[in-house]
Design a protein around this motif. Structure first.
Motif, PDB file in Angstrom:
ATOM      1  N   ILE A  18      -2.278  -0.493  -2.345  1.00 54.25           N
ATOM      2  CA  ILE A  18      -1.610  -1.309  -3.365  1.00 54.25           C
ATOM      3  C   ILE A  18      -2.638  -2.081  -4.189  1.00 54.25           C
ATOM      4  O   ILE A  18      -2.467  -2.279  -5.389  1.00 54.25           O
ATOM      5  CB  ILE A  18      -0.588  -2.251  -2.705  1.00 54.25           C
ATOM      6  CG1 ILE A  18       0.612  -1.439  -2.207  1.00 54.25           C
ATOM      7  CG2 ILE A  18      -0.124  -3.349  -3.658  1.00 54.25           C
ATOM      8  CD1 ILE A  18       1.590  -2.218  -1.357  1.00 54.25           C
ATOM      9  N   ILE A  21      -3.590   0.046  -7.054  1.00 53.14           N
ATOM     10  CA  ILE A  21      -2.525   0.551  -7.913  1.00 53.14           C
ATOM     11  C   ILE A  21      -2.214  -0.423  -9.051  1.00 53.14           C
ATOM     12  O   ILE A  21      -2.159  -1.635  -8.848  1.00 53.14           O
ATOM     13  CB  ILE A  21      -1.256   0.805  -7.083  1.00 53.14           C
ATOM     14  CG1 ILE A  21      -1.447   2.023  -6.174  1.00 53.14           C
ATOM     15  CG2 ILE A  21      -0.028   0.993  -7.975  1.00 53.14           C
ATOM     16  CD1 ILE A  21      -0.295   2.279  -5.234  1.00 53.14           C
ATOM     17  N   TYR A  23       0.844  -1.362 -11.244  1.00 48.13           N
ATOM     18  CA  TYR A  23       2.289  -1.251 -11.443  1.00 48.13           C
ATOM     19  C   TYR A  23       2.587  -1.578 -12.905  1.00 48.13           C
ATOM     20  O   TYR A  23       2.215  -2.660 -13.382  1.00 48.13           O
ATOM     21  CB  TYR A  23       3.035  -2.242 -10.557  1.00 48.13           C
ATOM     22  CG  TYR A  23       3.068  -1.910  -9.084  1.00 48.13           C
ATOM     23  CD1 TYR A  23       4.207  -1.343  -8.504  1.00 48.13           C
ATOM     24  CD2 TYR A  23       1.991  -2.185  -8.255  1.00 48.13           C
ATOM     25  CE1 TYR A  23       4.256  -1.055  -7.142  1.00 48.13           C
ATOM     26  CE2 TYR A  23       2.019  -1.900  -6.892  1.00 48.13           C
ATOM     27  CZ  TYR A  23       3.165  -1.333  -6.346  1.00 48.13           C
ATOM     28  OH  TYR A  23       3.212  -1.054  -5.001  1.00 48.13           O
ATOM     29  N   LEU A  72       3.456   3.932 -11.389  1.00 49.03           N
ATOM     30  CA  LEU A  72       2.349   3.451 -10.564  1.00 49.03           C
ATOM     31  C   LEU A  72       1.140   4.322 -10.871  1.00 49.03           C
ATOM     32  O   LEU A  72       1.234   5.556 -10.848  1.00 49.03           O
ATOM     33  CB  LEU A  72       2.686   3.531  -9.078  1.00 49.03           C
ATOM     34  CG  LEU A  72       3.539   2.405  -8.482  1.00 49.03           C
ATOM     35  CD1 LEU A  72       4.950   2.400  -9.066  1.00 49.03           C
ATOM     36  CD2 LEU A  72       3.606   2.524  -6.964  1.00 49.03           C
ATOM     37  N   SER A  81       6.664   7.154  -9.733  1.00 47.23           N
ATOM     38  CA  SER A  81       7.560   6.402 -10.611  1.00 47.23           C
ATOM     39  C   SER A  81       8.843   6.091  -9.869  1.00 47.23           C
ATOM     40  O   SER A  81       9.245   6.802  -8.936  1.00 47.23           O
ATOM     41  CB  SER A  81       7.860   7.200 -11.883  1.00 47.23           C
ATOM     42  OG  SER A  81       8.810   6.528 -12.702  1.00 47.23           O
ATOM     43  N   THR A 137       5.548   2.779  -3.642  1.00 46.29           N
ATOM     44  CA  THR A 137       6.529   2.986  -4.704  1.00 46.29           C
ATOM     45  C   THR A 137       7.865   2.348  -4.354  1.00 46.29           C
ATOM     46  O   THR A 137       8.466   1.639  -5.177  1.00 46.29           O
ATOM     47  CB  THR A 137       6.711   4.495  -4.960  1.00 46.29           C
ATOM     48  OG1 THR A 137       5.428   5.106  -5.153  1.00 46.29           O
ATOM     49  CG2 THR A 137       7.557   4.726  -6.203  1.00 46.29           C
ATOM     50  N   ALA A 240      -3.258  -4.265  -8.881  1.00 40.24           N
ATOM     51  CA  ALA A 240      -1.820  -4.460  -8.837  1.00 40.24           C
ATOM     52  C   ALA A 240      -1.454  -5.831  -9.351  1.00 40.24           C
ATOM     53  O   ALA A 240      -0.387  -6.038  -9.903  1.00 40.24           O
ATOM     54  CB  ALA A 240      -1.295  -4.282  -7.411  1.00 40.24           C
TER      55      ALA A 240
END
Length: 243
Positions: A18, A21, A23, A72, A81, A137, A240
């Protein structure tokens, strides 16, 4: 390795992912087409839809006023997604309501807020490289439920995926599987009281937690109700938090 240690190691691995990632709430036509293309590839691979000439998969709910599409990204590449609808008596639009309205309609009429995540897709190759990607996700549903102060959280899933949502989010099947628009396979409705579920999820899977800042960045600062007391989540770090 004990179950507790295994769960701790798993949570740390997903939390690390995360941190890599980004978002993003999808807004541009170009990004939407990329999401619809990923959906098409994933649903076609599963045999859930028939081929079409556009190689895109979208529906009318993608334009609903209470819906948001999220992508993502890992190192700038679209990895997965999910779409989220927040349904209330004022805006009672959500895919699950269209199919399971006889079950969910009473909740909406009673003034409950329902969060309905759908169109959950993960890039096939990236899912093999990053096994925690599906969990990162699904986290968007928790984030949306927290932001909306949801009363009830949903998942509409194929029968073989029910165990995933039962294990991760303590959801239980509601009613019998039904045919779902634009899909070949029957879909199960699963649900859970979000206020009763949320702390259990955060305790077992800390990576599911989010800060108010992250929620507002993705959904906007408008709140449906006064925020709940902070559940003690550590701020999200890495891309993120900054994307």
């Amino acid at each position: 390795m004990t179950t507790v240690n295994a769960e701790g190691s798993f949570s740390r691995n997903v939390a690390d992912l995360i941190g890599r990632i980004a978002y993003r709430r999808i807004q541009s036509d170009e990004d939407r087409r990329a999401i619809f293309r990923l959906r098409y590839e994933c649903y076609l691979r599963e045999g859930a839809i028939a081929p079409n000439e556009t190689c895109l998969f979208e529906d009318d709910f993608d334009s609903a006023p209470n819906g948001s599409i999220f992508g993502l990204y890992i190192d700038g590449v679209l990895a997965s997604s999910i779409r989220v609808h927040v349904a209330t008596a004022e805006v009672p639009f959500a895919p699950a309501l269209a199919v399971f309205g006889d079950i969910l309609g009473a909740r909406i009429a009673a003034g409950e807020t329902i969060v309905d995540p759908t169109r959950f897709v993960v890039d096939h190759e990236l899912s093999r490289l990053y096994p925690g990607l599906p969990y990162a996700t699904v986290r968007m549903g928790m984030l949306a439920s927290e932001h909306a102060e949801a009363d009830y959280a949903l998942a509409t899933v194929r029968t073989e995926h029910r165990a995933f949502y039962r294990r991760l989010l303590f959801m239980e099947p509601v009613g019998e599987p039904r045919l779902y628009p634009n899909l070949k396979n029957p879909i199960n409705l699963m649900g859970v009281s979000f206020p009763l579920m949320r702390q259990r999820v955060y305790t077992r899977y800390p990576f599911m937690a989010s800060t108010r800042e992250e929620q507002d960045r993705l959904f906007g600062s408008r709140r449906f109700r006064a925020p709940r007391r902070d559940h003690g989540a550590a701020p999200v770090t890495g891309e993120a938090a900054a994307a």
